[in-house]
Design a protein around this motif. Structure first.
Motif, short mmCIF file in Angstrom:
data_model
loop_
_atom_site.label_atom_id
_atom_site.label_comp_id
_atom_site.label_asym_id
_atom_site.label_seq_id
_atom_site.Cartn_x
_atom_site.Cartn_y
_atom_site.Cartn_z
N ILE A 292 -38.55 42.13 82.71
CA ILE A 292 -38.58 41.90 81.26
C ILE A 292 -39.78 41.02 80.89
O ILE A 292 -40.45 41.25 79.89
CB ILE A 292 -37.25 41.28 80.79
N GLY A 293 -40.06 40.03 81.75
CA GLY A 293 -41.19 39.15 81.51
C GLY A 293 -42.52 39.87 81.51
O GLY A 293 -43.49 39.44 80.88
N ALA A 294 -42.57 40.97 82.25
CA ALA A 294 -43.83 41.73 82.38
C ALA A 294 -44.11 42.61 81.17
O ALA A 294 -45.20 43.15 81.03
CB ALA A 294 -43.76 42.60 83.63
N ARG A 295 -43.11 42.76 80.31
CA ARG A 295 -43.26 43.68 79.18
C ARG A 295 -43.55 42.93 77.89
O ARG A 295 -43.34 41.72 77.78
CB ARG A 295 -41.95 44.47 79.00
N ARG B 102 -44.08 36.92 86.82
CA ARG B 102 -43.95 36.03 87.99
C ARG B 102 -42.88 34.95 87.76
O ARG B 102 -42.50 34.68 86.62
CB ARG B 102 -45.29 35.34 88.27
N ASP B 103 -42.45 34.32 88.85
CA ASP B 103 -41.58 33.16 88.72
C ASP B 103 -42.31 32.06 87.98
O ASP B 103 -43.52 31.90 88.14
CB ASP B 103 -41.17 32.66 90.12
N ALA C 173 -34.85 41.80 87.84
CA ALA C 173 -34.54 42.24 86.47
C ALA C 173 -35.18 41.30 85.45
O ALA C 173 -35.70 41.73 84.42
CB ALA C 173 -33.03 42.30 86.27
N VAL C 174 -35.15 40.01 85.75
CA VAL C 174 -35.74 39.01 84.85
C VAL C 174 -37.27 39.14 84.86
O VAL C 174 -37.91 39.10 83.80
CB VAL C 174 -35.27 37.59 85.26
N HIS C 175 -37.85 39.31 86.03
CA HIS C 175 -39.31 39.50 86.12
C HIS C 175 -39.78 40.71 85.32
O HIS C 175 -40.80 40.67 84.64
CB HIS C 175 -39.75 39.71 87.58
N ALA D 136 -30.10 40.11 80.65
CA ALA D 136 -30.14 40.85 81.91
C ALA D 136 -29.41 40.07 83.00
O ALA D 136 -28.63 40.61 83.79
CB ALA D 136 -31.59 41.08 82.32
N ARG D 137 -29.63 38.77 83.01
CA ARG D 137 -29.05 37.92 84.05
C ARG D 137 -27.53 37.80 83.88
O ARG D 137 -26.79 37.84 84.86
CB ARG D 137 -29.73 36.56 83.97
#
Lengths: 361, 361
Positions: A18-21, B21-22, A14-16, A253-254
């Motif tokens: 959001i990071g991708a957007r 990514r992490d 879920a965290v990844h 999200a977390r």
């Protein structure tokens, strides 16, 4: 790479995602709702007392440690600070920079805080004719050496002497039990990149009504760390300056993820179970646990076969695709740390143990 | 949503990929290399003079504005500040908080800085018997109202009077021409979430040798904003405290992307071309450009048909899936802004113009 450091740690899907957007625009009712939910869940997970508030600082954990001291303490205070490693030393330095009179309880590497340490400080203070302490500052888990202090002892001492209790809970939050209300804590600080398992860049301060009163009447000489301004903005789910919007969405999200799986207890048990699994599996290795009082967050290890701890860190990184956490300064060759935070499984620990067997023979 | 705000803006694929990514552990030689490359490219893209340095602050642009003032100016200075909107006012407030004597050049909304404004301030200072100015503070592009100041005029004035020149270039960096060396600027500040098109949470300060000398001899009362400490750590590609590692890796990807396509000139032309395209396409709409002196970064617009600017912002968001940038305070109903930063195309502007025709139409 598998990441066993004490932060940044491995994140959930879920965290990844959001990071991708793209990061959305944030001066909107939609983002305000996210921030109000973040505050609500942070208050819940820190066991905050009725009337407490949370603010989100774009900055490291140290930024929030300093903001808390600047906004809550003044030269009229006298603080007692537990200094058992580099984060305790940091609290002392912050008090010094901001002219907050303070004494420190110095603890040797790996040593727990004991009743005698508190009474010794009190005796010393009387002997020196100094005024009563007004505040107690502690890094609940001294992350640099993996020492987890006895919060019941500290809480009782603070209640007995009427001290304001400020707790850096950065690396222990969600890894060990903690309740602001039960302990009578007035401040709790944590960061995004520990067991919250989000990218670093945001830290969080929870303030009790007593701490909020102090914030309201103090005037720190800093615009960026003005908590009155941060609190006023957070009332409507906003921040005075552009925050790390992406990370705050990931935190959201977390926090919801944690809430949906059963809250803090489940998280603490997860860390505990992984820590125990790892500690059991290394019993036959030439590694000594250097802390008298462990957190579930971290296992601090000293190689007893003469190998340099930093050398082990490098070998794990360069030859095995594994990050553990090296120590700095005097402990560089003595200690490395294995974390139990973030998205890790027993399988991951099996790989780490295999690699340690290869390196340590 | 299509995002035409002044930040956060839309990012490139390379930036998204890192966000997905992490976040890696960072006290490593690998991350140090990234940070040293970030410094090198930032110095290149800001046209920094020989011997300049860059530091990366985990915090908003305001954090870096405040850090720069705290570390470079003292109560012995006298600063002249251009105040043409909320970011100019912010520089004044920061000077006030930190006891830096200063005068402000107040400019009405949308007005450019003129020679008369500078000579008027100088006359006033003499009349008041105040000591000579030692520093000049300006937001090169007053983002709140889209006014782009004449840096040649300012540069000449500073050179003539021997003033230290501190430039907030947060929203104009990579959108309009700028060279620290040519202008004799001593400080340049920018942020991750403008034309660098990365998530917010990191700001950057470039310091000339003259600014570095001042940092070396001043002692700001703040641990988190101690630039001496930041500079010493950045020498080896590190930071004193856990930075927003993920964002710094994204900045690295983006800086290399800019370098590979031809550097600043290409970026500036891109913004310029999009700004001109948009400005040409709205000529028949009841929208007036409110700035006398435009940056390529933003077009500030006032609806001349009586509609509320904030209403237009809301309609675009809720009915057309488009974010433009609303104004706050007194200008809330008067002005909204359309940005030309980040990953945007002519197609995106066509969609925005269509939506504006529907709303204003």
């Amino acid at each position: 790479m598998i990441n066993f450091t004490v932060g940044p740690v491995q994140s959930s899907e879920a965290v990844h995602e959001i990071g991708a957007r793209d990061v959305p625009y944030f001066r909107t009712a939609e983002f305000s709702e996210v921030m109000l939910e973040n505050e609500r869940l942070m208050l819940k997970f820190s066991g905050a007392p009725e009337g407490a508030r949370a603010v989100f600082i774009t900055g490291s954990g140290t930024a929030s440690m300093e903001a808390a001291v600047m906004n809550i303490l003044t030269p009229e205070d006298r603080a007692l600070v537990v200094n058992g490693g580099s984060f305790g030393a940091r609290f002392c330095k912050i008090c010094e920079i901001h002219g907050v009179p303070h004494d420190e309880i110095r603890l040797a590497t790996g040593k727990a805080l004991k009743t005698e340490d508190l009474s010794h400080a009190e005796t010393q203070r009387r002997r020196d004719g100094q005024k009563q302490y007004t505040a107690f500052l502690v890094n609940k888990h001294e992350t640099s050496t993996g020492v987890h202090y006895d919060m019941r002892l500290i809480s009782e001492y603070c209640k007995e002497h009427g001290l304001l209790l400020m707790v850096d809970n950065i690396s222990s939050f969600l890894c060990d039990d903690f309740s602001m209300a039960e302990l009578g804590a007035d401040v709790m600080i944590t960061g995004a990149q520990k067991a919250l398992a989000c990218p670093p860049g945001v830290s969080i301060i929870i303030l009790s009504p007593r701490a909020l009163e102090r914030v309201a009447r103090n005037d720190p000489r800093c615009m960026y760390f003005d908590l009155k301004d941060a609190l006023a903005n957070q009332m409507r789910g906003q921040t005075p300056f552009t925050p790390a919007v992406g990370t705050l969405l990931q935190i959201n999200a977390r926090l919801k993820e944690i809430d949906s799986v059963g809250g803090v207890t489940v998280e603490v048990n997860r860390a505990k179970e992984l820590a125990e699994y790892f500690r059991n599996r290394i019993k036959d290795l030439p590694l000594e646990i250097v802390s008298e009082s462990l957190s579930n967050a971290v296992t601090p290890l000293h190689p007893t076969n003469g190998m340099s701890a930093y050398e082990i860190f490098l070998k794990l990184k360069d030859e095995h695709g594994i990050w553990v956490c090296p120590n700095g300064g005097e402990l560089k060759n003595q200690v490395f740390r294995v974390g139990h935070m973030g998205n890790l499984s027993r399988d991951d620990y099996d790989k780490l143990v295999d690699a340690l067997y290869k390196i340590l023979g």
